[in-house]
Design an enzyme around this catalytic site. Structure first.
Site, PDB file in Angstrom:
ATOM      1  N   CYS A 192     -46.041  74.982  65.724  1.00  0.00           N
ATOM      2  CA  CYS A 192     -45.036  74.013  66.165  1.00  0.00           C
ATOM      3  C   CYS A 192     -44.630  73.058  65.051  1.00  0.00           C
ATOM      4  CB  CYS A 192     -45.583  73.192  67.339  1.00  0.00           C
ATOM      5  SG  CYS A 192     -46.241  74.139  68.710  1.00  0.00           S
ATOM      6  N   ASP A 193     -45.594  72.557  64.299  1.00  0.00           N
ATOM      7  CA  ASP A 193     -45.357  71.418  63.414  1.00  0.00           C
ATOM      8  C   ASP A 193     -45.503  71.707  61.918  1.00  0.00           C
ATOM      9  OD1 ASP A 193     -45.011  69.915  65.722  1.00  0.00           O
ATOM     10  OD2 ASP A 193     -47.117  69.317  65.809  1.00  0.00           O
ATOM     11  N   CYS A 222     -50.987  72.004  66.512  1.00  0.00           N
ATOM     12  CA  CYS A 222     -50.261  73.275  66.534  1.00  0.00           C
ATOM     13  C   CYS A 222     -49.546  73.513  65.208  1.00  0.00           C
ATOM     14  CB  CYS A 222     -49.255  73.289  67.685  1.00  0.00           C
ATOM     15  SG  CYS A 222     -48.319  74.827  67.817  1.00  0.00           S
TER      16      CYS A 222
END
Length: 295
Positions: free
Chosen positions: A135-136, A132
């Protein structure tokens, strides 16, 4: 057969959020989970994009949400669910622990990222391997990363990472992308993005943290991070004979989370939707539980 007011399949963010709302409304709620608590987010070392929480590990977030749901009286039943059927006003789940019935069921089975299938991939998740970019990506600011995939999700991930990272490689096994041509054309204008076409990742390098990958061309590519974007897999096979699924196996349900079978809702990544994030999973859990509880 055991009876409840609401049965929830899946103890990820969507399912546990639904459990919080339903149990707090005084309903007798059972949550079924045959794998680990928390779903995909539980494997994330750090969550920094959930409103009101500056920084928390995915596992801590999941455990906190479970404790909150159980604190309101929801029950966690560690069992896999194998089927769903309707009998009059009841919806009945077949599970590892027998059959359970309720007037309402929320399916929050989530989806899992399709892996590359290379050795040590699972071991290095959270240690340089991610699924992701949203997300990251921020953890790799100013570093060198690669995205693997040829669909629109991979192209969007590469574009987002190009705003953060010093260098972004886009690796695809074919000589052209399956994703939107306009997205690929836009990426070609980014000076820090390089396409590596007609090649695949054959090995991950590094001991306790990813340091690079080996390509099918024989080349070694040093990297700080690898983002796998080769698709997701829905986990709704057990319900395919009673509710409508789309061609990719996702439960057909709009923003009201209602499925084709009355009395059954779908929440989170398991349903048809444009955005799959922690916040949208929580929203679905809220919507489905409130619809059942009359909120």
């Amino acid at each position: 057969m055991q009876n409840y007011d609401i049965l929830i399949v899946g103890a990820g963010c969507a399912g546990l959020t639904a459990a919080v709302y339903a149990a707090r409304a005084g309903k007798r709620v059972a949550v079924f989970e045959g794998n680990g608590i928390g779903g995909q987010i539980a494997t994330s070392p750090l969550v920094e994009n959930y409103p009101g929480i500056a920084s928390i590990s995915g596992m801590e977030f999941s455990n906190n949400l479970l404790d909150q749901a159980m604190g309101f009286g929801a029950e966690l039943i560690p069992a896999g669910v194998h089927g769903l059927r309707a009998e009059g006003e009841l919806r009945i789940l077949s599970t590892d622990e027998g059959e359970f019935a309720a007037p309402a069921v929320i399916l929050a089975t989530g989806a899992k990222h399709r892996p590359l299938g290379v050795e040590r991939e699972e071991e290095l998740v959270g240690r340089g391997v991610s699924y992701c970019a949203t997300c990251d990506g921020a953890f790799f600011r100013g570093k060198t990363v690669a995205v693997v995939g040829g669909g629109s999700a991979a192209l969007v991930s590469a574009w987002a990472l190009a705003d953060l990272c010093a260098k972004v490689y886009l690796i695809h096994r074919r000589d052209e992308f399956r994703g939107e041509a306009a997205l690929a054309d836009r990426l070609r204008t980014r000076e820090n993005v390089e396409f590596l076409l007609s090649c695949q990742v054959t090995a991950l390098e590094g001991d306790d943290h990813l340091t690079g990958v080996k390509l099918s061309t024989g080349a070694d590519l040093p990297l700080d991070g690898l983002f796998v974007a080769v698709g997701q897999q829905a986990q709704n096979e057990a319900f395919a004979d009673v509710i409508a699924l789309d061609e990719r196996g996702y439960i057909v349900a709009a923003e009201d989370c209602r499925t084709s079978l009355p009395g059954v809702w779908a929440a989170g990544d398991c349903r048809t939707k444009a955005v799959r994030q922690l916040t949208t999973a929580a929203a679905d859990g809220t919507v489905s539980a409130m619809a059942i509880c009359g909120g």
